[in-house]
Enzyme design. Structure first.
Site, mmCIF file in Angstrom:
data_model
loop_
_atom_site.group_PDB
_atom_site.id
_atom_site.type_symbol
_atom_site.label_atom_id
_atom_site.label_comp_id
_atom_site.label_asym_id
_atom_site.label_seq_id
_atom_site.Cartn_x
_atom_site.Cartn_y
_atom_site.Cartn_z
ATOM 1 N N GLU A 179 1.899 79.683 53.192
ATOM 2 C CA GLU A 179 1.949 78.233 53.379
ATOM 3 C C GLU A 179 1.032 77.462 52.423
ATOM 4 O O GLU A 179 0.097 76.772 52.857
ATOM 5 C CB GLU A 179 1.622 77.892 54.840
ATOM 6 C CG GLU A 179 2.536 78.593 55.833
ATOM 7 C CD GLU A 179 2.213 78.258 57.287
ATOM 8 O OE1 GLU A 179 1.149 77.688 57.551
ATOM 9 O OE2 GLU A 179 3.053 78.568 58.143
ATOM 10 N N TYR A 219 8.749 76.675 62.702
ATOM 11 C CA TYR A 219 8.298 76.394 64.077
ATOM 12 C C TYR A 219 9.068 75.248 64.702
ATOM 13 O O TYR A 219 9.449 75.328 65.867
ATOM 14 C CB TYR A 219 6.791 76.075 64.087
ATOM 15 C CG TYR A 219 5.970 77.302 63.801
ATOM 16 C CD1 TYR A 219 5.612 78.164 64.824
ATOM 17 C CD2 TYR A 219 5.608 77.633 62.508
ATOM 18 C CE1 TYR A 219 4.885 79.322 64.564
ATOM 19 C CE2 TYR A 219 4.889 78.791 62.240
ATOM 20 C CZ TYR A 219 4.534 79.621 63.269
ATOM 21 O OH TYR A 219 3.829 80.773 63.013
ATOM 22 N N HIS A 249 -4.487 83.261 52.911
ATOM 23 C CA HIS A 249 -4.072 82.530 54.109
ATOM 24 C C HIS A 249 -5.222 81.566 54.460
ATOM 25 O O HIS A 249 -5.983 81.812 55.387
ATOM 26 C CB HIS A 249 -3.776 83.528 55.232
ATOM 27 C CG HIS A 249 -2.994 82.962 56.374
ATOM 28 N ND1 HIS A 249 -1.793 83.501 56.801
ATOM 29 C CD2 HIS A 249 -3.233 81.925 57.197
ATOM 30 C CE1 HIS A 249 -1.348 82.821 57.843
ATOM 31 N NE2 HIS A 249 -2.209 81.854 58.111
ATOM 32 N N ASN A 296 8.676 80.332 57.121
ATOM 33 C CA ASN A 296 7.986 80.144 58.401
ATOM 34 C C ASN A 296 8.586 78.929 59.080
ATOM 35 O O ASN A 296 8.569 77.827 58.511
ATOM 36 C CB ASN A 296 6.490 79.878 58.198
ATOM 37 C CG ASN A 296 5.744 81.102 57.698
ATOM 38 O OD1 ASN A 296 6.342 82.160 57.496
ATOM 39 N ND2 ASN A 296 4.448 80.972 57.502
ATOM 40 N N ARG A 330 2.629 92.056 58.892
ATOM 41 C CA ARG A 330 2.169 91.192 57.796
ATOM 42 C C ARG A 330 0.765 90.706 58.122
ATOM 43 O O ARG A 330 0.556 90.048 59.136
ATOM 44 C CB ARG A 330 3.111 89.991 57.626
ATOM 45 C CG ARG A 330 2.727 89.095 56.457
ATOM 46 C CD ARG A 330 3.799 88.043 56.183
ATOM 47 N NE ARG A 330 3.739 86.943 57.105
ATOM 48 C CZ ARG A 330 3.017 85.824 56.924
ATOM 49 N NH1 ARG A 330 2.274 85.675 55.846
ATOM 50 N NH2 ARG A 330 3.054 84.864 57.813
HETATM 51 O O1 IFM Z 1 -1.488 80.019 63.205
HETATM 52 C C1 IFM Z 1 -0.691 79.459 62.205
HETATM 53 C C2 IFM Z 1 -0.675 80.341 60.973
HETATM 54 O O2 IFM Z 1 -1.953 80.550 60.489
HETATM 55 C C3 IFM Z 1 0.149 79.713 59.881
HETATM 56 N N1 IFM Z 1 1.439 79.311 60.362
HETATM 57 C C4 IFM Z 1 1.500 78.540 61.590
HETATM 58 C C5 IFM Z 1 0.733 79.267 62.672
HETATM 59 C C6 IFM Z 1 0.800 78.480 63.994
HETATM 60 O O3 IFM Z 1 0.250 77.221 63.837
#
Ligand code: IFM
Length: 460
Positions: free
Chosen positions: A167, A296, A122, A294, A78
């Site tokens: 995002e 984290y 992005h 996404n 991606r």
């Molecule tokens: O690096 C970023 C990415 O650009 C978008 N999602 C989170 C990642 C880590 O912070």
């Protein structure tokens, strides 16, 4: 008890990246400036004054990078397309050299049997459009649809999976509310307008892509999502968690999957949203073949009246593991996926408000920054990342076991790269990059990921 976590045969294993974070060549071959080019060239925005001018030079080294993807055994990659490479002024004149680059990249991927997943945006808005108001200006959404059409006409004979945005919440909030990302604006109404127009642009672009595609395509979007937990079971903390969840997750999930906007729930925003959301907007936004998740970290909050509107503050629970950026909380990905499935997908197929088509779900980013370094023998022993991946992918498997049809998992990121305002201080890659020489080295985590792909699972 150790058991083998097997994934379905058609499960997609991939890696993700984004144009500004890896490409470099910021002003080559006719590319126009983006808001990130402007932002990084002003002092004080990025750690150590670092920029993505060169990044990891993927623009020139894409063949070497695709070879690394092949060595890793990836099914898919991606990447994002830099809008200002294609339309340097955001609209109007097309830069053929920019199109040619993505053309070469897609061909190289396909030659190596790696499925390209393209993301159209992005964070890197053409500066020329920011000069006209950026995402808070509704016209930007229409400009985005034009850009989507141009790129679809060129690549859709080969490219089947199209993500409109990565995002959008971060684009709006980090860029126009917190000011930590380009364009560095701190203005609440601007951020709210930006978010609505980003979502609207998803709908408009989806229409443009489907209308001009040369084969059946999938159109998706990738969202940053985080399950929100109250710091205690008190009513005040639980209410605070619910408000933060609305702002963080529901402001994107509800319009995209339910065709409603939770903006109305906040008195202060209600008035603004009445003039902002035009008749027909929500119907346009609610169109999705693929939802990219996404994940984290989770978000833990307590009631705190000091903060207007949300009346909540984030806390960082003691006793858990942390990375250079976030708490490490693998169960969060399971909770997120099952929640989305139950709350947004599951009730719909039969009931009122049914989605026309239930989109597919993929994890489109997950990963951890680790202060990796080369050992004396040239190896990168990043056990911490391997542990992170094992624990998170096992939680994805757990969600699938309980019926959530997750179609794939993309690691963030393929290579170490430019981490926005944090510059090069955070390494997320499966591939280590020496930022001075641009030499690439597959980390131990990369070797581990390769074995997982080959065996389509792992012992846990
Ligand atoms: O690096 C970023 C990415 O650009 C978008 N999602 C989170 C990642 C880590 O912070």
């Amino acid at each position: 008890m150790i058991k083998f976590l097997a994934f379905p045969k058609e499960f997609v294993w991939g890696c993700a990246s984004s144009a500004y974070q890896v490409e470099g060549a910021w002003n080559e071959d006719g590319k126009g400036s983006s808001i990130w080019d402007t932002f990084v060239h002003k002092p004080g925005h990025v750690v150590n004054g670092e920029t993505g001018d060169v990044a990891v030079d993927h623009y020139h080294r894409y063949k070497e990078d695709v070879a690394l993807m092949k060595e890793l055994g990836l099914d898919a990659y991606r990447f994002s397309i830099a809008w200002s490479r294609i339309l340097p002024a955001g609209t109007g004149a097309i830069n053929q050299a920019g199109l040619d680059f993505y053309d070469r990249l897609v061909d190289e991927l396909l030659k190596n049997k790696i499925e390209p997943y393209a993301c159209l945006f992005h964070y890197d808005l053409p500066q020329a459009l920011q000069d006209k108001g950026g995402w808070p200006n509704r016209d930007t959404a229409y400009a985005f649809a034009e850009y989507a059409r141009v790129i679809t006409e060129r690549l859709s004979d080969r490219l089947k999976v199209w993500m409109t945005h990565n995002e959008p919440w971060v684009s709006a909030m980090a860029g126009y509310f917190a000011g930590e990302h380009a364009p560095g604006i701190k203005d609440v109404p601007a951020a709210i307008k930006a978010l609505h127009h980003l979502l609207l642009s998803h709908g408009l672009a989806a229409e443009a892509i489907r209308a001009s595609a040369r084969q059946p395509v999938m159109v998706g979007i990738t969202l940053n999502l985080s399950p929100v937990y109250p710091a205690s079971q008190s009513k005040k903390d639980r209410d605070a968690a619910s408000r933060v969840d609305t702002i963080l997750n529901r402001t994107t999930l509800d319009p995209l999957l339910k065709g409603t906007s939770p903006f109305q729930e906040f008195a202060i925003v209600k008035l603004l949203s009445r003039s902002l959301i035009k008749p027909g907007d929500l119907e346009k936004i609610r169109t999705l073949d693929l939802l990219g998740v996404n994940y984290y970290a989770r978000t833990v909050v307590k009631h705190d009246p000091k903060f207007p509107v949300v009346a909540a503050a984030q806390i960082h629970p003691e006793g858990n593991e942390y990375s250079g950026m976030w708490e490490i909380y693998p169960e969060g990905i399971y909770e997120l996926l099952t929640r989305i499935w139950k709350e947004y997908f599951f009730p719909f197929p039969a009931g009122e408000g049914a989605l026309v088509k239930v989109p597919e779900i993929m994890v489109t980013e997950n990963g951890v920054p680790v202060p990796d370094g080369l050992d004396f023998d040239g190896r990168v022993r990043d056990e911490r990342r391997i542990r992170y991946l094992r624990n998170h992918i096992a939680q994805v498997h757990r969600a699938m076991d309980e019926g959530v049809p997750v179609r794939g998992y993309f690691h963030w990121s393929l290579m170490d790269n430019f981490e926005w305002a944090l510059g090069y201080s955070q390494r997320f890659g499966l591939v280590y990059v020496d930022f001075r020489t641009q030499k690439r080295t597959i980390k131990d985590s990369g070797q581990w990921f390769t074995r997982v792909i080959q065996e389509n699972g792992f012992e846990y």
